[in-house]
Design an enzyme around this catalytic site. Structure first.
Site, PDB file in Angstrom:
ATOM      1  N   GLY A 187      -8.354  34.318  -1.792  1.00 49.77           N
ATOM      2  CA  GLY A 187      -9.676  33.874  -2.232  1.00 49.77           C
ATOM      3  C   GLY A 187      -9.760  33.724  -3.742  1.00 49.77           C
ATOM      4  N   ASP A 188     -10.834  33.156  -4.193  1.00 48.01           N
ATOM      5  CA  ASP A 188     -11.181  33.057  -5.623  1.00 48.01           C
ATOM      6  C   ASP A 188     -12.665  32.688  -5.659  1.00 48.01           C
ATOM      7  OD1 ASP A 188      -9.958  33.000  -8.468  1.00 48.01           O
ATOM      8  OD2 ASP A 188     -11.085  31.140  -8.424  1.00 48.01           O
TER       9      ASP A 188
ATOM     10  N   LYS B 297      -2.197  28.045  -7.648  1.00 40.82           N
ATOM     11  CA  LYS B 297      -3.653  28.051  -7.456  1.00 40.82           C
ATOM     12  C   LYS B 297      -4.014  26.781  -6.703  1.00 40.82           C
ATOM     13  CE  LYS B 297      -7.162  30.651  -8.664  1.00 40.82           C
ATOM     14  NZ  LYS B 297      -7.123  32.096  -8.984  1.00 40.82           N
TER      15      LYS B 297
HETATM   16  P1  NDP Z   1     -17.433  34.741  -6.519  1.00 41.03           P
HETATM   17  O1  NDP Z   1     -17.650  33.351  -6.077  1.00 41.03           O
HETATM   18  O2  NDP Z   1     -17.374  35.832  -5.523  1.00 41.03           O
HETATM   19  O3  NDP Z   1     -18.511  35.171  -7.607  1.00 41.03           O
HETATM   20  C1  NDP Z   1     -18.729  34.466  -8.794  1.00 41.03           C
HETATM   21  C2  NDP Z   1     -19.982  35.016  -9.435  1.00 41.03           C
HETATM   22  O4  NDP Z   1     -20.147  34.428 -10.727  1.00 41.03           O
HETATM   23  C3  NDP Z   1     -21.247  34.695  -8.641  1.00 41.03           C
HETATM   24  O5  NDP Z   1     -22.182  35.732  -8.845  1.00 41.03           O
HETATM   25  C4  NDP Z   1     -21.727  33.406  -9.337  1.00 41.03           C
HETATM   26  O6  NDP Z   1     -23.116  33.168  -9.186  1.00 41.03           O
HETATM   27  C5  NDP Z   1     -21.406  33.745 -10.766  1.00 41.03           C
HETATM   28  N1  NDP Z   1     -21.252  32.589 -11.651  1.00 41.03           N
HETATM   29  C6  NDP Z   1     -20.495  31.491 -11.476  1.00 41.03           C
HETATM   30  N2  NDP Z   1     -20.598  30.674 -12.539  1.00 41.03           N
HETATM   31  C7  NDP Z   1     -21.453  31.305 -13.392  1.00 41.03           C
HETATM   32  C8  NDP Z   1     -21.976  30.973 -14.660  1.00 41.03           C
HETATM   33  N3  NDP Z   1     -21.624  29.832 -15.274  1.00 41.03           N
HETATM   34  N4  NDP Z   1     -22.828  31.846 -15.255  1.00 41.03           N
HETATM   35  C9  NDP Z   1     -23.182  33.006 -14.645  1.00 41.03           C
HETATM   36  N5  NDP Z   1     -22.718  33.358 -13.432  1.00 41.03           N
HETATM   37  C10 NDP Z   1     -21.874  32.515 -12.819  1.00 41.03           C
HETATM   38  O7  NDP Z   1     -16.062  34.692  -7.353  1.00 41.03           O
HETATM   39  P2  NDP Z   1     -15.101  35.897  -7.734  1.00 41.03           P
HETATM   40  O8  NDP Z   1     -15.903  37.094  -8.054  1.00 41.03           O
HETATM   41  O9  NDP Z   1     -14.018  35.966  -6.730  1.00 41.03           O
HETATM   42  O10 NDP Z   1     -14.418  35.331  -9.068  1.00 41.03           O
HETATM   43  C11 NDP Z   1     -15.012  35.474 -10.345  1.00 41.03           C
HETATM   44  C12 NDP Z   1     -13.965  35.252 -11.403  1.00 41.03           C
HETATM   45  O11 NDP Z   1     -12.910  36.216 -11.235  1.00 41.03           O
HETATM   46  C13 NDP Z   1     -13.279  33.891 -11.383  1.00 41.03           C
HETATM   47  O12 NDP Z   1     -12.940  33.540 -12.699  1.00 41.03           O
HETATM   48  C14 NDP Z   1     -11.992  34.164 -10.596  1.00 41.03           C
HETATM   49  O13 NDP Z   1     -10.994  33.230 -10.900  1.00 41.03           O
HETATM   50  C15 NDP Z   1     -11.654  35.538 -11.125  1.00 41.03           C
HETATM   51  N6  NDP Z   1     -10.776  36.363 -10.299  1.00 41.03           N
HETATM   52  C16 NDP Z   1     -11.013  36.530  -8.975  1.00 41.03           C
HETATM   53  C17 NDP Z   1     -10.184  37.323  -8.216  1.00 41.03           C
HETATM   54  C18 NDP Z   1     -10.427  37.574  -6.777  1.00 41.03           C
HETATM   55  O14 NDP Z   1      -9.593  38.243  -6.145  1.00 41.03           O
HETATM   56  N7  NDP Z   1     -11.516  37.112  -6.194  1.00 41.03           N
HETATM   57  C19 NDP Z   1      -8.996  37.976  -8.799  1.00 41.03           C
HETATM   58  C20 NDP Z   1      -8.873  37.779 -10.228  1.00 41.03           C
HETATM   59  C21 NDP Z   1      -9.721  36.989 -10.926  1.00 41.03           C
HETATM   60  P3  NDP Z   1     -23.734  32.491  -7.841  1.00 41.03           P
HETATM   61  O15 NDP Z   1     -23.328  33.409  -6.710  1.00 41.03           O
HETATM   62  O16 NDP Z   1     -25.174  32.496  -8.097  1.00 41.03           O
HETATM   63  O17 NDP Z   1     -23.097  31.141  -7.737  1.00 41.03           O
HETATM   64  O1  2IT Z   2      -7.119  34.890  -9.922  1.00 38.91           O
HETATM   65  C1  2IT Z   2      -6.612  35.670  -9.081  1.00 38.91           C
HETATM   66  O2  2IT Z   2      -5.762  36.504  -9.405  1.00 38.91           O
HETATM   67  C2  2IT Z   2      -7.060  35.578  -7.701  1.00 38.91           C
HETATM   68  N1  2IT Z   2      -7.946  34.800  -7.398  1.00 38.91           N
HETATM   69  C3  2IT Z   2      -6.389  36.408  -6.641  1.00 38.91           C
HETATM   70  C4  2IT Z   2      -5.133  35.738  -6.183  1.00 38.91           C
HETATM   71  C5  2IT Z   2      -4.461  36.372  -4.991  1.00 38.91           C
HETATM   72  O3  2IT Z   2      -3.490  35.756  -4.531  1.00 38.91           O
HETATM   73  O4  2IT Z   2      -4.872  37.428  -4.512  1.00 38.91           O
END
Ligand code: NDP
Ligand code: 2IT
Length: 448
Positions: free
Chosen positions: A167-168, A128
């Site tokens: 991304g994340d 990460k």
């Molecule tokens: P994004 O940045 O696309 O979206 C995050 C969302 O969560 C936004 O709507 C943000 O609000 C909101 N948010 C952040 N902090 C808070 C909080 N404290 N309370 C309420 N809402 C909050 O991120 P992702 O969707 O990519 O990631 C979300 C989660 O999923 C993370 O934990 C990430 O590690 C995990 N994840 C992501 C993957 C991926 O492929 N993207 C894969 C697996 C897991 P705002 O936009 O207003 O800031």
């Molecule tokens: O937390 C996760 O699994 C991710 N943000 C996606 C990682 C990836 O390499 O696609």
């Protein structure tokens, strides 16, 4: 907590050394609790110091990122990449841009990623990366300059068979595009290093949907296996309206569920008519912090600026998809009191250890993120295959493969739960042990 003297010692040593890293220690504690059932039965684990090795990253790179903002001022951010474990494949994991990014959060994410990637059965190690750069409020040019500067250091540590970022939180196709563009200029080749790229840049169809859709496919398996039921007619709440949350909500609706509440950093929307996901997707194309705008379009919906209020909305199923530790004990109590009986993590470690324990004690079906949100990295793995073989698969082909992978992950967790706990539904133990086994065997095979 665990009872094995070996694990107690390893954890005591770790918590002394990293007492300032609470998220990392939390992830390790949760994981080691599951290994308690295994270590005393298999002396090779202790003899080969497997757990001691698994809880230390193989390598960590920390660096400064300097960039120039739109006013001509020089800005400085801190960045790092944690390359945790490469026993089963090249390092693989996302990049997070958020002001909270620090060593503890990067290490917990990379640690969890190792076992998540193992569960997918694809050859990917765990990593990460990220920076305390906050993209909110920055112009596209500022984001581009930051990403380019970030890559000027990162490029030497990544590669298609070395480390493949994605991304994340705070990093989507736009940021990946800027990073990949700079990387390609330096390396002078189209290697596909980076996944979740834009489609035209070599990204995979279905990657943007993969984590949220995969989460729902996993929940479908839980509903079918434990309740002989489906999403139809279920009340669902989804925290986070980003890449994961919005796609999870979209799939829930497609499968016949009703999403009654969503949240982002600006607050919570509770809409008894069902959340207007098309509106959420439209608003999020140009903005973050969109929940406080929803009422303009749907005045009958209820808005609260307090993000924790989402857990007070009565539901059958809760899908936390925002960030780590968003469900504390009080929120878990609130959820159970209001009838919630299934929680599946879309985010990484959104539930605290106390809240998880409470869910278990109250017979709430629970899916840990390292299993239920693995769809994103799984399709990243499929993107790597497409890039390496110069192919482009259709959306339907990728989605079908994702579906099969999520079913397989569920089955692996379910079987490991039955085998090691005698219960069919302890998916935390199931995921941890099933994820551990492949990494463990590979480490044994490769010697010290
Ligand atoms: P994004 O940045 O696309 O979206 C995050 C969302 O969560 C936004 O709507 C943000 O609000 C909101 N948010 C952040 N902090 C808070 C909080 N404290 N309370 C309420 N809402 C909050 O991120 P992702 O969707 O990519 O990631 C979300 C989660 O999923 C993370 O934990 C990430 O590690 C995990 N994840 C992501 C993957 C991926 O492929 N993207 C894969 C697996 C897991 P705002 O936009 O207003 O800031
Ligand atoms: O937390 C996760 O699994 C991710 N943000 C996606 C990682 C990836 O390499 O696609």
């Amino acid at each position: 907590m665990f009872k094995s003297a070996y694990l107690i010692n390893v954890y005591a040593d770790l918590s002394k050394r990293y007492q300032d890293q609470p998220e990392f220690l939390q992830a390790v504690e949760e994981f080691l609790t599951s290994l308690d059932l295994l270590v005393d039965k298999d002396p090779r684990i202790q003899k080969n110091a497997i757990v001691e090795r698994m809880v230390e990253p193989e390598r960590m790179i920390k660096f400064r990122v300097s960039w120039v903002d739109d006013s001509g001022n020089v800005q400085v951010n801190r960045a790092m990449r944690v390359q945790f474990n490469s026993a089963i494949g090249p390092y693989k994991g996302g990049i997070r841009f958020h002001k909270s990014v620090n060593e503890s959060i990067m290490k917990f994410l990379a640690f969890e990623q190792t076992f998540k990637n193992s569960l997918t059965c694809l050859p990917m190690g765990g990593a990460k990366g990220g920076s305390d750069f906050d993209p909110a409020g920055k112009s596209d040019n500022e984001i581009m300059r930051f990403c380019q500067s970030y890559i000027l250091e990162m490029y030497r540590h990544i590669g298609p068979r070395m480390d493949v970022p994605a991304g994340d939180l705070g990093v989507g196709a736009k940021e990946i595009g800027y990073m990949y563009g700079m990387y390609k200029r330096i390396e002078n080749e189209f290697s596909g290093t980076f996944t979740s790229k834009g489609i035209e840049s070599g990204g995979s169809l279905g990657r943007a949907e993969a984590t949220g859709y995969g989460l729902c496919y996993f929940v479908e398996e839980m509903l079918k296996t434990y309740k002989k039921d489906t999403f139809k007619g279920k009340r669902v709440i989804v925290s986070g309206a980003g890449k994961v949350g919005s796609m999870a909500a979209e799939k829930v609706i497609e499968l016949g569920g009703k999403v009654v509440a969503m949240s982002d950093i600006s607050g919570v929307i509770h809409d008894e008519n069902g959340i207007d996901i098309k509106l959420i997707k439209k608003l999020s194309q140009t903005n973050t912090e969109i929940m406080n705008q929803y009422q303009t379009y749907h005045p009958e919906a209820i808005y609260s600026p307090n993000t924790k209020d989402i857990w007070k909305v009565p539901c059958d199923i809760a899908l936390p998809c925002a960030t780590q530790n968003e469900i504390y004990l009080e929120s878990a109590e609130e959820l159970v009191k209001n009838g919630c009986w299934l929680v599946a993590e879309g985010a990484n470690m959104p539930t605290t250890i106390e809240a998880t324990k409470y869910f278990r004690e109250h017979n709430v079906l629970f899916a840990p993120g390292k299993a239920s949100n693995a769809g994103g990295v799984a399709v990243s793995g499929l993107e790597m295959t497409q890039n390496a073989t110069f192919q482009n698969w259709s959306f339907e082909e990728v989605d079908e493969k994702l579906h099969q992978i999520m079913k397989r992950i569920f089955n692996r967790c379910h079987e490991a739960s039955l085998k090691h706990t005698g219960r069919p539904d302890d998916l935390i133990t199931g995921a941890n042990i099933a994820g551990f086994m492949k990494v463990y065997e590979a480490m044994l095979q490769q010697g010290v």
